[in-house]
Structures are given as C-alpha cells and as structure tokens.
Design a protein around this motif. Structure first.
Motif, PDB file in Angstrom:
ATOM      1  N   TRP A 321       0.819  -1.213   0.000  1.00  0.00           N
ATOM      2  CA  TRP A 321       0.000   0.000   0.000  1.00  0.00           C
ATOM      3  C   TRP A 321       0.854   1.264   0.000  1.00  0.00           C
ATOM      4  CZ3 TRP A 321      -1.084   4.225   3.239  1.00  0.00           C
ATOM      5  CH2 TRP A 321      -2.222   4.954   2.887  1.00  0.00           C
ATOM      6  N   PHE A 322       1.922   1.276   0.765  1.00  0.00           N
ATOM      7  CA  PHE A 322       2.748   2.487   0.880  1.00  0.00           C
ATOM      8  C   PHE A 322       3.520   2.778  -0.397  1.00  0.00           C
ATOM      9  CE2 PHE A 322       2.060   1.176   5.263  1.00  0.00           C
ATOM     10  CZ  PHE A 322       1.674   2.366   5.849  1.00  0.00           C
ATOM     11  N   THR A 323       4.135   1.762  -0.975  1.00  0.00           N
ATOM     12  CA  THR A 323       4.976   1.991  -2.152  1.00  0.00           C
ATOM     13  C   THR A 323       4.206   1.915  -3.467  1.00  0.00           C
ATOM     14  OG1 THR A 323       5.578  -0.366  -2.208  1.00  0.00           O
ATOM     15  CG2 THR A 323       7.043   1.135  -0.995  1.00  0.00           C
ATOM     16  N   GLY A 324       3.134   1.118  -3.497  1.00  0.00           N
ATOM     17  CA  GLY A 324       2.422   0.921  -4.755  1.00  0.00           C
ATOM     18  C   GLY A 324       1.187   1.776  -4.927  1.00  0.00           C
ATOM     19  N   VAL A 325       0.506   2.080  -3.815  1.00  0.00           N
ATOM     20  CA  VAL A 325      -0.727   2.872  -3.876  1.00  0.00           C
ATOM     21  C   VAL A 325      -0.441   4.334  -3.553  1.00  0.00           C
ATOM     22  CG1 VAL A 325      -3.029   3.205  -2.899  1.00  0.00           C
ATOM     23  CG2 VAL A 325      -2.164   0.877  -3.296  1.00  0.00           C
ATOM     24  N   ARG A 364      10.496  -0.021   2.755  1.00  0.00           N
ATOM     25  CA  ARG A 364      10.820   0.469   1.408  1.00  0.00           C
ATOM     26  C   ARG A 364      10.283   1.884   1.201  1.00  0.00           C
ATOM     27  NH1 ARG A 364       9.484  -4.979   0.262  1.00  0.00           N
ATOM     28  NH2 ARG A 364       7.357  -4.403  -0.356  1.00  0.00           N
ATOM     29  N   PHE A 365       9.130   2.161   1.764  1.00  0.00           N
ATOM     30  CA  PHE A 365       8.559   3.504   1.694  1.00  0.00           C
ATOM     31  C   PHE A 365       9.489   4.506   2.381  1.00  0.00           C
ATOM     32  CE2 PHE A 365       5.818   6.709   3.851  1.00  0.00           C
ATOM     33  CZ  PHE A 365       5.277   7.324   2.733  1.00  0.00           C
ATOM     34  N   GLU A 366       9.989   4.155   3.546  1.00  0.00           N
ATOM     35  CA  GLU A 366      10.902   5.037   4.278  1.00  0.00           C
ATOM     36  C   GLU A 366      12.166   5.331   3.473  1.00  0.00           C
ATOM     37  OE1 GLU A 366      14.338   5.972   6.816  1.00  0.00           O
ATOM     38  OE2 GLU A 366      13.985   4.042   5.837  1.00  0.00           O
ATOM     39  N   ALA A 367      12.582   4.379   2.634  1.00  0.00           N
ATOM     40  CA  ALA A 367      13.808   4.542   1.857  1.00  0.00           C
ATOM     41  C   ALA A 367      13.599   5.275   0.534  1.00  0.00           C
ATOM     42  CB  ALA A 367      14.425   3.166   1.582  1.00  0.00           C
ATOM     43  N   MET A 368      12.362   5.574   0.188  1.00  0.00           N
ATOM     44  CA  MET A 368      12.088   6.263  -1.062  1.00  0.00           C
ATOM     45  C   MET A 368      12.725   7.657  -1.058  1.00  0.00           C
ATOM     46  SD  MET A 368      10.387   4.390  -3.179  1.00  0.00           S
ATOM     47  CE  MET A 368       9.232   3.029  -3.364  1.00  0.00           C
ATOM     48  N   PRO A 369      13.077   8.179  -2.239  1.00  0.00           N
ATOM     49  CA  PRO A 369      13.819   9.449  -2.297  1.00  0.00           C
ATOM     50  C   PRO A 369      13.108  10.644  -1.676  1.00  0.00           C
ATOM     51  CG  PRO A 369      13.864   8.322  -4.424  1.00  0.00           C
ATOM     52  CD  PRO A 369      12.904   7.567  -3.565  1.00  0.00           C
ATOM     53  N   LYS A 370      11.776  10.696  -1.747  1.00  0.00           N
ATOM     54  CA  LYS A 370      11.063  11.895  -1.301  1.00  0.00           C
ATOM     55  C   LYS A 370      10.522  11.798   0.125  1.00  0.00           C
ATOM     56  CE  LYS A 370      11.428  14.214  -5.168  1.00  0.00           C
ATOM     57  NZ  LYS A 370      10.249  14.668  -5.924  1.00  0.00           N
ATOM     58  N   THR A 371      10.575  10.628   0.738  1.00  0.00           N
ATOM     59  CA  THR A 371      10.043  10.495   2.098  1.00  0.00           C
ATOM     60  C   THR A 371      11.086  10.968   3.108  1.00  0.00           C
ATOM     61  OG1 THR A 371      10.754   8.178   2.199  1.00  0.00           O
ATOM     62  CG2 THR A 371       8.502   8.593   1.533  1.00  0.00           C
ATOM     63  N   LEU A 372      10.714  11.907   3.939  1.00  0.00           N
ATOM     64  CA  LEU A 372      11.635  12.496   4.902  1.00  0.00           C
ATOM     65  C   LEU A 372      11.177  12.158   6.313  1.00  0.00           C
ATOM     66  CD1 LEU A 372      12.006  16.024   3.244  1.00  0.00           C
ATOM     67  CD2 LEU A 372      13.401  13.986   2.868  1.00  0.00           C
ATOM     68  N   PHE A 373      12.017  11.411   7.015  1.00  0.00           N
ATOM     69  CA  PHE A 373      11.771  11.081   8.408  1.00  0.00           C
ATOM     70  C   PHE A 373      12.569  12.042   9.295  1.00  0.00           C
ATOM     71  CE2 PHE A 373       9.549   7.694   6.629  1.00  0.00           C
ATOM     72  CZ  PHE A 373       8.964   6.886   7.600  1.00  0.00           C
ATOM     73  N   LEU A 374      12.613  11.799  10.585  1.00  0.00           N
ATOM     74  CA  LEU A 374      13.180  12.770  11.522  1.00  0.00           C
ATOM     75  C   LEU A 374      14.627  13.078  11.210  1.00  0.00           C
ATOM     76  CD1 LEU A 374      12.743  14.527  13.993  1.00  0.00           C
ATOM     77  CD2 LEU A 374      13.323  12.569  15.425  1.00  0.00           C
ATOM     78  N   LYS A 375      15.441  12.064  10.976  1.00  0.00           N
ATOM     79  CA  LYS A 375      16.859  12.321  10.701  1.00  0.00           C
ATOM     80  C   LYS A 375      17.036  13.118   9.417  1.00  0.00           C
ATOM     81  CE  LYS A 375      18.405   8.108  13.066  1.00  0.00           C
ATOM     82  NZ  LYS A 375      18.925   6.726  12.883  1.00  0.00           N
ATOM     83  N   ASP A 376      16.158  12.887   8.445  1.00  0.00           N
ATOM     84  CA  ASP A 376      16.265  13.594   7.175  1.00  0.00           C
ATOM     85  C   ASP A 376      16.032  15.084   7.350  1.00  0.00           C
ATOM     86  OD1 ASP A 376      16.656  11.179   5.638  1.00  0.00           O
ATOM     87  OD2 ASP A 376      14.521  10.777   5.943  1.00  0.00           O
ATOM     88  N   ILE A 377      14.966  15.458   8.060  1.00  0.00           N
ATOM     89  CA  ILE A 377      14.690  16.899   8.191  1.00  0.00           C
ATOM     90  C   ILE A 377      15.627  17.556   9.194  1.00  0.00           C
ATOM     91  CG2 ILE A 377      12.274  16.608   7.523  1.00  0.00           C
ATOM     92  CD1 ILE A 377      11.596  17.340  10.477  1.00  0.00           C
ATOM     93  N   SER A 378      16.147  16.774  10.139  1.00  0.00           N
ATOM     94  CA  SER A 378      17.107  17.338  11.081  1.00  0.00           C
ATOM     95  C   SER A 378      18.399  17.731  10.383  1.00  0.00           C
ATOM     96  CB  SER A 378      17.412  16.330  12.209  1.00  0.00           C
ATOM     97  OG  SER A 378      16.254  16.039  12.953  1.00  0.00           O
ATOM     98  N   ASN A 379      18.716  17.051   9.284  1.00  0.00           N
ATOM     99  CA  ASN A 379      19.936  17.338   8.518  1.00  0.00           C
ATOM    100  C   ASN A 379      19.693  18.252   7.334  1.00  0.00           C
ATOM    101  OD1 ASN A 379      21.512  15.649  10.189  1.00  0.00           O
ATOM    102  ND2 ASN A 379      20.919  13.842   9.034  1.00  0.00           N
ATOM    103  N   LEU A 380      18.453  18.710   7.174  1.00  0.00           N
ATOM    104  CA  LEU A 380      18.118  19.544   6.033  1.00  0.00           C
ATOM    105  C   LEU A 380      18.818  20.893   6.145  1.00  0.00           C
ATOM    106  CD1 LEU A 380      16.251  19.649   3.492  1.00  0.00           C
ATOM    107  CD2 LEU A 380      14.549  20.752   4.949  1.00  0.00           C
TER     108      LEU A 380
END
Length: 382
Positions: A321-325, A364-380
């Motif tokens: 559902w997360f990656t395909g839908v 796999r959804f978490e690893a997608m290029p556009k999904t930003l989790f806490l560590k991602d936005i903390s390093n933005l």
C-alpha cells in the motif's frame, strides 16, 4: 568641556551606536532570501521559532515531504509511553530505525481541564513528548476534538452549537473558557525558555457532517466566524505567537467547493486536505491526485504552504500500500508533510508494526527518495 578622569577609556557616541547596530544585525540575521521571501502569516508578530518552522516547511516541500503520524510516540500496538516513561518509542521507529518527522497530538478534553485527552494520553505526558520531539528537530501538529458546548456530547454530537457560541451568553462564556484552557497548554510548551512552535488544525473536515462544526450542523458563514474568533482569542487575547494555522477539509465530493468554509487568507497559514482509503485503492488514488492538485493550485495562488493533513488505510492490509498505492500519487505533489492516523490497537491502526504484513513495504517507503523522516529533516540545510 568637562574634565576627563584619568585612566578612563571613552568611546565616541557614534562608535558606540555603530557597535550596537553590528551586534543587533548579527544576532537577528534575516530568515528571508530571494528564494524564500517573507510570507504573510496569520500572526504579524510571530516568535522566531514559528518563522523558522514555516521556512523549514517551505524547504521540506522542495525536497519531498515530511512523514508524520498521530500520537506516534504516545502509544502503539501493545504499549503506552506512560507505562515506561524513560523510553521514547514508536511503531515506525521500531520498523525503520527512525522516528517520523511530524508528530500529531490532540487536545480534546483540555477544555474540561482534564488530566488526559480523549484518547487517554495524560496532558503532562503529551507536553513532555511534544518538547522531546521538537528538541530532536521534529514538527508538531495539534488538532482539537472539542466536545459539543451545547449538548455536552463529544465532537461527533451533531447538536448545532456554533451559532450559540457566536450569539453571546453562557455558551459563549463556556467556549471562551475552553479556548483559554487550550491556550494555557500551548503556552506551557517551552524549550530552553522559548516557545515551541506548533501547527494548529482546528475544526477539521468541516465539509463532512460528522462533527458539530460540520456541514449541515452550522452555516459556512458561522463556521468562518468561529475560526476567526478562535484565532483572535489565541493570538490577540492570550498572546500566543508560536502558532501556524492549518485549514483542512475532508475529501472533496462532486461539486464540493474547497473554499466554502475558508476563513480568509488573513486567518490561514497552511492549506490541507484529509483523505482516507476505505479499502478501495483505485478510488483513493484518484481522489488524492485530484484533490492535492486542486489544493496545490489554490495554495500557489495564495502563496500558502499545503499538506496532506490526514490519511491512512485502517489495518493497512492492501499489499504494498505504501509503495504501490500511496507513494506514486504524492511523490511529486509538493506537499510539506503527510500525517497518518494513529496506531491504537490491532483493529484500529494506520502504520505497520513489527510482524505486520506490510512491515517490509513500509521499510521500502521510508527509503524512497522523497520520504523524509526525523533524521532527514534534522539534517536539512536551508
């Protein structure tokens, strides 16, 4: 000319003023650039942390979208934070190794000065979790499932109440006391002596008929007055300047006007929409693509940020559902964040947990290029 005292160092007045101006300019470096010009916010005097939050959301939307969940660290499947308060956990973190970037909380029952909210989260615990999420770089959204001030029922009690609130009298006094208690909680959210910025999303899904502030239970004009009055009370009476305000109708039906209940550009910072998948993936994808495109166009015209303010599939049983839908229809949508609903129990949850059928899909959804989790936005960087 007065006699100068010996061994005393004097600074010419103009040099002192120049030094002061250098200190002020260096300590108040502008947040605004040609790419990110100063926005027109609901609050003309927002605290710096609120201005920084808006800027962060602007740049998050350029990189992808922040992923969030309601009550992510409050409880999950088989656990509650207050049973083990020394451990910060979430179902998302136990699967991916990272927390969601956005944490949603609800202040329902704060109006009664209760010890815990309508979902049994103690307000003292909620405060601690909000501050913890913020200090780690997270984004905070707050909703308010307020009880019906006329009937005494819950948010889903459709007894008309908005006109009574606006009319003056006992219901008005009661409601304004409720807002005062809500303001008191928001005012208590401080980190290192400064207010924690929050996104406040009141009176959501107003184009649906299930809340006392919704379609058929109040007029659009009264809804708008209620929203505007709430902003006035929080911003002007209670002097809260750490809030961004988000407007979020439900999924639009044929002929629905997204702006029917819109309180006006001066009262809204962020546009949103709530859309759920009711085990019909094709209808869901169509609705998400259509509604987010509409919201994007309106947001661009009004120079507002926009977000996917609530979504999910209960129990998440649809394979991939997360990656395909979901991901293909939000990947390039321009939303600042997406908020999944809560993980309450095995029969009512919207993110996977350990052992769930879609656990690997969520990884796999978490690893997608556009999904930003806490560590991602903390390093933005912006």
């Amino acid at each position: 000319m007065p006699k100068l005292k010996p061994n005393t160092f004097y600074i010419k007045p103009w040099i002192g003023w120049l030094f002061l101006m250098v200190v002020i300019s260096s300590s108040c470096k502008s947040l605004y650039t040609s790419e990110y010009p100063k926005p027109d916010l609901v609050d003309a005097k927002p605290v710096r942390n609120a201005k920084k939050l808006h800027k962060e959301l602007f740049y998050v939307s350029k990189e992808g979208f922040a992923v969030g969940q309601q009550d992510a660290t409050s409880y999950g499947i088989g656990w509650k934070h207050w049973d083990n308060p020394d451990l910060i956990r979430s179902d998302a973190n136990e699967i991916t190794g990272d927390f969601t970037a956005v944490s949603g909380f609800d202040l329902g029952d704060i109006e009664h000065n209760a010890e815990h909210n309508l979902d049994s989260v103690p307000f003292d615990v909620m405060r601690e979790l909000i501050i913890d999420a913020y200090k780690k770089g997270g984004i905070i959204t707050i909703s308010w499932h307020a009880d019906n001030p006329v009937s005494g029922g819950d948010s889903w009690d459709k007894t008309p109440a908005v006109a009574e609130i606006l009319a003056g009298g006992q219901t008005t006094e009661k409601f304004e006391l409720w807002v005062e208690r809500l303001a008191g909680f928001i005012k208590s959210l401080r980190y290192k002596g400064k207010p924690v910025p929050v996104i406040f999303r009141p009176y959501h899904e107003m184009n649906g008929s299930w809340f006392w502030w919704g379609e058929g239970n109040c007029s659009a004009s009264d809804y708008i007055k209620l929203w505007q009055r709430t902003v006035f009370l929080l911003r002007d009476k209670h002097k809260l300047h750490n809030i961004l305000y988000a407007y979020s109708p439900n999924k639009l039906g044929p002929g629905d006007d997204y702006l029917k209940y819109y309180p006006g550009d001066d009262y809204v910072d962020i546009l949103g929409v709530d859309i759920y998948d009711f085990n019909n993936a094709e209808d869901y994808k169509t609705a998400v693509a259509k509604d987010l495109a509409l919201v994007k166009n309106i947001a661009n015209e009004k120079n507002k940020l926009f977000a996917f303010t609530e979504t999910g599939l209960e129990k998440v049983q649809t394979p991939e559902w997360f990656t395909g839908v979901l991901y293909p229809v939000i990947e390039n949508s321009g939303i600042a964040w997406i908020l999944f609903w809560r993980n309450s129990k095995e029969s009512h949850h919207y993110l996977p947990y350990r052992g769930h059928v879609n656990e690997d899909d969520f990884k796999r959804f978490e690893a997608m290029p556009k999904t930003l989790f806490l560590k991602d936005i903390s390093n933005l960087k912006y």
